[in-house]
Design a protein around this motif. Structure first.
Motif, PDB file in Angstrom:
ATOM      1  N   VAL A   1      -3.234  -8.517   6.392  1.00 21.47           N
ATOM      2  CA  VAL A   1      -3.529  -7.336   7.195  1.00 21.47           C
ATOM      3  C   VAL A   1      -2.269  -6.485   7.250  1.00 21.47           C
ATOM      4  CG1 VAL A   1      -4.214  -6.477   9.458  1.00 21.47           C
ATOM      5  CG2 VAL A   1      -5.216  -8.594   8.572  1.00 21.47           C
ATOM      6  N   PHE A   2      -2.371  -5.237   6.768  1.00 20.86           N
ATOM      7  CA  PHE A   2      -1.246  -4.301   6.771  1.00 20.86           C
ATOM      8  C   PHE A   2      -1.322  -3.427   8.011  1.00 20.86           C
ATOM      9  CE2 PHE A   2      -2.310  -4.929   2.269  1.00 20.86           C
ATOM     10  CZ  PHE A   2      -1.068  -5.259   1.722  1.00 20.86           C
ATOM     11  N   PRO A   3      -0.328  -3.470   8.907  1.00 18.06           N
ATOM     12  CA  PRO A   3      -0.328  -2.530  10.030  1.00 18.06           C
ATOM     13  C   PRO A   3      -0.021  -1.117   9.529  1.00 18.06           C
ATOM     14  CG  PRO A   3       1.589  -3.975  10.123  1.00 18.06           C
ATOM     15  CD  PRO A   3       0.784  -4.394   8.950  1.00 18.06           C
ATOM     16  N   ILE A   4      -0.714  -0.133  10.084  1.00 16.19           N
ATOM     17  CA  ILE A   4      -0.552   1.255   9.640  1.00 16.19           C
ATOM     18  C   ILE A   4      -0.371   2.140  10.870  1.00 16.19           C
ATOM     19  CG2 ILE A   4      -1.660   3.206   8.475  1.00 16.19           C
ATOM     20  CD1 ILE A   4      -3.321   1.157   6.952  1.00 16.19           C
ATOM     21  N   SER A   5       0.525   3.072  10.769  1.00 13.45           N
ATOM     22  CA  SER A   5       0.733   4.033  11.846  1.00 13.45           C
ATOM     23  C   SER A   5      -0.506   4.915  11.985  1.00 13.45           C
ATOM     24  CB  SER A   5       1.957   4.895  11.529  1.00 13.45           C
ATOM     25  OG  SER A   5       2.013   6.005  12.376  1.00 13.45           O
TER      26      SER A   5
ATOM     27  N   ILE B   1       0.839  -1.200   0.000  1.00 16.71           N
ATOM     28  CA  ILE B   1       0.000   0.000   0.000  1.00 16.71           C
ATOM     29  C   ILE B   1       0.870   1.245   0.000  1.00 16.71           C
ATOM     30  CG2 ILE B   1      -2.075  -1.030   0.988  1.00 16.71           C
ATOM     31  CD1 ILE B   1      -1.276   0.050   3.673  1.00 16.71           C
ATOM     32  N   TRP B   2       0.338   2.260  -0.669  1.00 14.47           N
ATOM     33  CA  TRP B   2       1.033   3.538  -0.848  1.00 14.47           C
ATOM     34  C   TRP B   2       0.094   4.674  -0.482  1.00 14.47           C
ATOM     35  CZ3 TRP B   2       5.865   4.492  -3.450  1.00 14.47           C
ATOM     36  CH2 TRP B   2       6.574   3.334  -3.755  1.00 14.47           C
ATOM     37  N   ASN B   3       0.693   5.777  -0.056  1.00 17.98           N
ATOM     38  CA  ASN B   3      -0.019   7.010   0.201  1.00 17.98           C
ATOM     39  C   ASN B   3       0.687   8.063  -0.640  1.00 17.98           C
ATOM     40  OD1 ASN B   3      -1.133   9.317   1.127  1.00 17.98           O
ATOM     41  ND2 ASN B   3      -0.709   8.957   3.277  1.00 17.98           N
ATOM     42  N   SER B   4       0.042   8.544  -1.668  1.00 18.69           N
ATOM     43  CA  SER B   4       0.661   9.460  -2.637  1.00 18.69           C
ATOM     44  C   SER B   4       1.879   8.754  -3.232  1.00 18.69           C
ATOM     45  CB  SER B   4       1.043  10.789  -2.001  1.00 18.69           C
ATOM     46  OG  SER B   4      -0.087  11.412  -1.460  1.00 18.69           O
ATOM     47  N   SER B   5       3.068   9.237  -2.949  1.00 14.78           N
ATOM     48  CA  SER B   5       4.261   8.622  -3.520  1.00 14.78           C
ATOM     49  C   SER B   5       5.101   7.909  -2.470  1.00 14.78           C
ATOM     50  CB  SER B   5       5.107   9.689  -4.218  1.00 14.78           C
ATOM     51  OG  SER B   5       5.495  10.664  -3.278  1.00 14.78           O
ATOM     52  N   LYS B   6       4.512   7.638  -1.312  1.00 11.04           N
ATOM     53  CA  LYS B   6       5.260   7.005  -0.221  1.00 11.04           C
ATOM     54  C   LYS B   6       4.723   5.607   0.064  1.00 11.04           C
ATOM     55  CE  LYS B   6       6.592   7.618   4.572  1.00 11.04           C
ATOM     56  NZ  LYS B   6       6.379   8.374   5.794  1.00 11.04           N
ATOM     57  N   GLN B   7       5.640   4.629   0.074  1.00 10.34           N
ATOM     58  CA  GLN B   7       5.250   3.266   0.407  1.00 10.34           C
ATOM     59  C   GLN B   7       5.032   3.151   1.910  1.00 10.34           C
ATOM     60  OE1 GLN B   7       8.071   0.289  -0.815  1.00 10.34           O
ATOM     61  NE2 GLN B   7       6.714  -1.393  -0.280  1.00 10.34           N
ATOM     62  N   LEU B   8       3.851   2.605   2.312  1.00  8.48           N
ATOM     63  CA  LEU B   8       3.497   2.515   3.721  1.00  8.48           C
ATOM     64  C   LEU B   8       3.578   1.103   4.283  1.00  8.48           C
ATOM     65  CD1 LEU B   8       0.370   4.838   3.828  1.00  8.48           C
ATOM     66  CD2 LEU B   8       2.725   5.393   4.429  1.00  8.48           C
TER      67      LEU B   8
END
Length: 135
Positions: free
Chosen positions: A94-98, A74-81
């Motif tokens: 399940v991807f953990p997200i800050s 998963i990405w947010n704009s141009s940053k890989q999360l």
């Protein structure tokens, strides 16, 4: 008669074990997708969703045509999360997200796990804001 009873009990045991490990995605709206993946391991956006306040995102892969597997992240704009993970038919991740990414839109990106000149189709779903509960 004993053989039928044993076969019935064994089948019930197998189904009980197989389906007891499936998580329940409570309060989660998964957005479905069906996409053809590009050739030569180029990535493609599979789905987008907004994270309201969750600490995890989830994707399910229902089917990848042929014997292919799909890499996803998963990405947010141009940053890989997230880290990249490889999924096949009938799998989920399940991807953990800050927590600092509330109210942001995430993109689920995918590409073939193996170098290919074919364009396999991947079917699945994605939710950037999910409440996960395990049985």
């Amino acid at each position: 008669m004993k053989f039928k009873l044993k076969a019935f009990l064994l089948t019930g045991l197998i189904f009980g074990i197989a389906f007891s490990a499936v998580p329940a995605f409570a309060n989660t709206t998964l957005k479905g997708f069906t996409k053809d993946l590009p050739i030569m391991q180029n990535w493609k956006k599979l789905q987008s969703d907004t994270n309201i306040d969750s600490s995890c995102a989830i994707t399910t892969i229902n089917d990848v045509s042929g014997d292919y597997k799909v890499n996803v992240d998963i990405w947010n704009s141009s940053k890989q999360l997230s880290v990249q993970t490889t999924l096949g038919d009938g799998s989920y991740y399940v991807f953990p997200i800050s927590g600092k990414h509330a109210n942001e839109t995430f993109d689920l990106r995918g590409w073939t796990a193996n170098f290919s000149v074919a364009t396999p189709t991947v079917k699945g779903a994605f939710a950037a804001d999910s409440s996960i509960s395990y049985p």
